[in-house]
Design a protein around this motif. Structure first.
Motif, PDB file in Angstrom:
ATOM      1  N   LEU A  59       0.832  -1.205   0.000  1.00 17.57           N
ATOM      2  CA  LEU A  59       0.000   0.000   0.000  1.00 17.57           C
ATOM      3  C   LEU A  59       0.873   1.264   0.000  1.00 17.57           C
ATOM      4  N   ILE A  60       1.952   1.250   0.788  1.00 15.17           N
ATOM      5  CA  ILE A  60       2.842   2.409   0.814  1.00 15.17           C
ATOM      6  C   ILE A  60       3.449   2.634  -0.566  1.00 15.17           C
ATOM      7  N   SER A  61       3.820   1.557  -1.243  1.00 13.08           N
ATOM      8  CA  SER A  61       4.370   1.696  -2.590  1.00 13.08           C
ATOM      9  C   SER A  61       3.330   2.248  -3.554  1.00 13.08           C
ATOM     10  N   GLU A  62       2.074   1.861  -3.373  1.00 16.33           N
ATOM     11  CA  GLU A  62       0.995   2.323  -4.242  1.00 16.33           C
ATOM     12  C   GLU A  62       0.700   3.799  -4.027  1.00 16.33           C
ATOM     13  N   TYR A  63       0.755   4.241  -2.768  1.00 15.14           N
ATOM     14  CA  TYR A  63       0.398   5.621  -2.444  1.00 15.14           C
ATOM     15  C   TYR A  63       1.589   6.565  -2.460  1.00 15.14           C
ATOM     16  N   ASN A  64       2.804   6.029  -2.629  1.00 16.03           N
ATOM     17  CA  ASN A  64       3.996   6.866  -2.498  1.00 16.03           C
ATOM     18  C   ASN A  64       4.021   8.003  -3.510  1.00 16.03           C
ATOM     19  N   GLU A  65       3.815   7.685  -4.773  1.00 19.52           N
ATOM     20  CA  GLU A  65       3.904   8.719  -5.803  1.00 19.52           C
ATOM     21  C   GLU A  65       2.805   9.775  -5.661  1.00 19.52           C
ATOM     22  N   PRO A  66       1.525   9.404  -5.503  1.00 21.08           N
ATOM     23  CA  PRO A  66       0.511  10.455  -5.313  1.00 21.08           C
ATOM     24  C   PRO A  66       0.693  11.249  -4.024  1.00 21.08           C
ATOM     25  N   ALA A  67       1.258  10.626  -2.971  1.00 20.74           N
ATOM     26  CA  ALA A  67       1.522  11.373  -1.742  1.00 20.74           C
ATOM     27  C   ALA A  67       2.613  12.412  -1.980  1.00 20.74           C
ATOM     28  N   ARG A  68       3.658  12.031  -2.703  1.00 20.37           N
ATOM     29  CA  ARG A  68       4.728  12.988  -3.024  1.00 20.37           C
ATOM     30  C   ARG A  68       4.184  14.114  -3.906  1.00 20.37           C
ATOM     31  N   GLU A  69       3.286  13.770  -4.814  1.00 23.60           N
ATOM     32  CA  GLU A  69       2.682  14.789  -5.675  1.00 23.60           C
ATOM     33  C   GLU A  69       1.853  15.765  -4.848  1.00 23.60           C
ATOM     34  N   LEU A  70       1.153  15.246  -3.844  1.00 18.27           N
ATOM     35  CA  LEU A  70       0.362  16.100  -2.959  1.00 18.27           C
ATOM     36  C   LEU A  70       1.277  17.046  -2.183  1.00 18.27           C
ATOM     37  N   LEU A  71       2.416  16.534  -1.732  1.00 14.39           N
ATOM     38  CA  LEU A  71       3.358  17.371  -0.994  1.00 14.39           C
ATOM     39  C   LEU A  71       3.950  18.469  -1.873  1.00 14.39           C
ATOM     40  N   SER A  72       4.003  18.245  -3.163  1.00 14.51           N
ATOM     41  CA  SER A  72       4.547  19.267  -4.067  1.00 14.51           C
ATOM     42  C   SER A  72       3.643  20.487  -4.150  1.00 14.51           C
ATOM     43  N   LEU A  73       2.397  20.357  -3.682  1.00 12.03           N
ATOM     44  CA  LEU A  73       1.459  21.484  -3.706  1.00 12.03           C
ATOM     45  C   LEU A  73       1.684  22.450  -2.548  1.00 12.03           C
ATOM     46  N   VAL A 119      -8.425  19.988   0.222  1.00  9.82           N
ATOM     47  CA  VAL A 119      -7.038  19.596   0.494  1.00  9.82           C
ATOM     48  C   VAL A 119      -6.123  20.001  -0.652  1.00  9.82           C
ATOM     49  N   ARG A 120      -6.554  19.735  -1.885  1.00  8.38           N
ATOM     50  CA  ARG A 120      -5.694  19.991  -3.044  1.00  8.38           C
ATOM     51  C   ARG A 120      -5.611  21.477  -3.401  1.00  8.38           C
ATOM     52  N   ASN A 121      -6.725  22.200  -3.287  1.00 11.55           N
ATOM     53  CA  ASN A 121      -6.753  23.580  -3.760  1.00 11.55           C
ATOM     54  C   ASN A 121      -6.437  24.617  -2.692  1.00 11.55           C
ATOM     55  N   PHE A 122      -6.582  24.241  -1.408  1.00 12.07           N
ATOM     56  CA  PHE A 122      -6.455  25.264  -0.375  1.00 12.07           C
ATOM     57  C   PHE A 122      -5.546  24.856   0.781  1.00 12.07           C
ATOM     58  N   MET A 123      -5.732  23.659   1.353  1.00 13.81           N
ATOM     59  CA  MET A 123      -4.979  23.304   2.548  1.00 13.81           C
ATOM     60  C   MET A 123      -3.497  23.131   2.239  1.00 13.81           C
ATOM     61  N   PHE A 124      -3.148  22.263   1.304  1.00 16.25           N
ATOM     62  CA  PHE A 124      -1.735  22.085   0.972  1.00 16.25           C
ATOM     63  C   PHE A 124      -1.147  23.304   0.267  1.00 16.25           C
ATOM     64  N   PRO A 125      -1.852  23.913  -0.693  1.00 16.82           N
ATOM     65  CA  PRO A 125      -1.308  25.136  -1.294  1.00 16.82           C
ATOM     66  C   PRO A 125      -1.243  26.319  -0.339  1.00 16.82           C
ATOM     67  N   ASN A 126      -1.928  26.209   0.832  1.00 23.27           N
ATOM     68  CA  ASN A 126      -1.865  27.260   1.852  1.00 23.27           C
ATOM     69  C   ASN A 126      -2.451  28.558   1.307  1.00 23.27           C
TER      70      ASN A 126
END
Length: 550
Positions: free
Chosen positions: A73-87, A142-149
């Motif tokens: 599961l960690i391997s499956e979610y790793n790339e989208p989690a990193r993409e989320l952090l890039s926001l 989460v994608r448009n406001f929380m992570f982008p701050n």
């Protein structure tokens, strides 16, 4: 050691008098000595053992899924989690139009940035959006406001305030109806007639508030304004008077505030009323899904109650002001107007200005939002609207009419590194003062943490406990396999940021002559976590995993 300067005297007073503010302008609740809880090495050890038993070397595979499946599961979610952090701190202001992540053309879904900016010049785009609560999903927030701050205003009702009074306030609608039935009584309706057109206007029900809560002792703060102070933004000039400051605070009853001061002096403001702590049996509000990932509230409930909380009621008359500031501990906050209208003036942080291109072409189609060069945003927040305030955004707030609001500070994995930065900055100032006495090298981590806690309300041990606890909790979320895929992606992203903040906290404590017991345990926790997170790639390539897949 603590004597000789204003800073040391202030710190000593805070350490000996827990009723004094511990950070910013907030007013903490005095502790109950017999019940006050503090995280310590035993708590840290318990969390470490939970990591080992449930997810690591001591895992007995009796959980919902095995360690091998967790690695998958960690391997499956790793790339989208990193993409989320890039926001993080990287907003696309044009994404807020229609809540779409990008501006799509009819001809194709792929296009160049040049073409995108050309289309932007032809349209009106919101700098800060006002979005109906029923249209704002968790993933969009989460994608448009929380992570982008980035700030956003959430509208809880389509019509006027009568919709609120007649609404179904059941838990099934808690994502929309933030305020439960109790706050209906905080409002009284006044009928206004204009050329034969009658309209209801909401006001604070002062009689009810004074009768029900009149004996509550609350902090009332006095604002100092110099001769240049101005309450409006006009033309190219933004009236952000940095000389405004809170110069006095006194405790008085809610009844005295309402009957004597609220309407008379705009320099006075009832702020930081710990209503939830004072009235634990009253359900003041339902926390919407967007704001439920709250590490700050969780930490204080588990380890620090009844020392303090971060849930407040504000009540101020027309033109009362909260001066220019950033929120406590670099947290997020949300603020909901039960009654009244607020004017917010935001300064976009320097680190986020580069991400907003073509500012001169950004004009809001919201009449309550406007951009003032070079990097200020003015937002009008109306009744039953919630303002999401990003982390580390300086802002000034003025009540345009008599206003009663609910305010809640919170943080999570999206801004835990901002919390870590806040604590580190406080520690740097503390160490500078210790160095002036030539004793920095002889002060161990425990003593530094004692002083640090007095300065800003949290120390590095607190940071370690919070991050370790949340890492285990979010591994549990992934392992239980009950959440949506996006929730699991967010959980893994939070694990990565908590791990980074924890590592920085441990590294800083290791610089002391003697590290704290908690940081020593946290170091072992990180070794165990590195072993586990670094284990997923070889695990999923192993013959055992291939057989499991088959």
């Amino acid at each position: 050691l603590l004597l000789g300067t204003k800073w040391r005297m202030s710190t000593l007073k805070r350490m000996t008098d827990p009723t004094l503010p511990i950070h910013g302008t907030r007013s903490p609740t005095p502790p109950t000595t017999s019940n006050t809880k503090r995280p310590n090495k035993d708590v840290a050890l318990t969390i470490l053992n939970a990591l080992k038993f449930n997810h690591g070397t001591n895992n007995n595979n009796n959980n919902n899924i095995s360690k091998l499946e967790l690695c998958a599961l960690i391997s499956e979610y790793n790339e989208p989690a990193r993409e989320l952090l890039s926001l993080r701190n990287n907003p696309d202001p044009f994404a807020h139009n229609g809540l779409e992540p990008r501006l799509q053309t009819e001809s194709t879904a792929t296009y160049s940035k040049a073409h995108e900016h050309e289309q932007m010049r032809e349209k009106q785009y919101p700098i800060v959006s006002k979005i109906k609560a029923k249209d704002l999903g968790y993933e969009t927030f989460v994608r448009n406001f929380m992570f982008p701050n980035w700030p956003v205003v959430i509208q809880h009702f389509d019509g006027d305030v009568n919709d609120y009074r007649n609404a179904n306030h059941g838990k099934d609608n808690s994502h929309v109806h933030l305020l439960p039935l109790v706050t209906k009584h905080w409002i009284t309706m006044k009928v206004e007639s204009n050329n034969g057109d009658e309209r209801c206007r909401a006001e604070i029900n002062q009689d009810f508030m004074a009768q029900e809560y009149g004996s509550d002792k609350v902090p009332v703060k006095r604002l100092k304004r110099d001769a240049k102070s101005c309450n409006v933004a006009c033309g190219e000039f933004l009236a952000l008077d940095l000389n405004e400051e809170i110069i006095d605070e006194k405790q008085e009853s809610v009844a005295d505030w309402i009957n004597q001061h609220m309407m008379e002096d705009p320099d006075l403001y009832l702020k930081d009323w710990h209503f939830v702590l004072n009235h634990p049996d009253v359900e003041l509000y339902n926390v919407p899904e967007w704001f439920q990932d709250d590490w700050l509230d969780t930490f204080y409930r588990k380890y620090r109650l009844p020392r303090d909380d971060f849930r407040f009621v504000y009540m101020g008359g027309k033109d009362s002001v909260t001066p220019y500031h950033t929120d406590v501990l670099n947290s997020y906050s949300w603020s909901t107007n039960v009654v009244g209208i607020k004017e917010w003036i935001f300064e976009v942080p320097e680190g986020q200005r580069d991400h907003v291109q073509d500012w001169e072409h950004l004009r809001s189609h919201e009449e309550d939002v406007r951009f003032v060069p070079p990097h200020y945003i003015i937002v009008i927040q109306r009744e039953h609207e919630t303002m999401f305030v990003p982390s580390q955004w300086q802002h000034r707030v003025r009540n345009l009419i008599d206003t009663l609001s609910i305010n809640h500070n919170w943080l999570n994995g999206a801004n835990v590194l901002a919390l870590q930065e806040c604590i580190m900055n406080e520690l740097d100032g503390l160490e500078d003062n210790l160095a002036k006495f030539g004793v920095l090298e002889s002060v161990d981590a425990d003593h530094k943490n004692t002083l640090l806690r007095a300065c800003c309300g949290m120390d590095l041990d607190d940071l370690c406990i919070m991050c370790m606890d949340e890492i285990v909790h979010h591994l549990d979320i992934i392992r239980e396999a009950n959440s949506s895929e996006f929730r699991n992606i967010v959980a893994l992203a939070f694990i990565y940021t908590a791990k980074e903040a924890l590592q920085k906290g441990v590294n800083k404590q290791s610089e002391s002559v003697v590290a704290s017991d908690t940081s020593t345990i946290a170091k072992e926790f990180l070794i165990e976590l590195d072993s586990m997170l670094g284990d997923w790639e070889p695990q999923i390539r192993s013959p055992r995993f291939v057989k499991l897949q088959e």
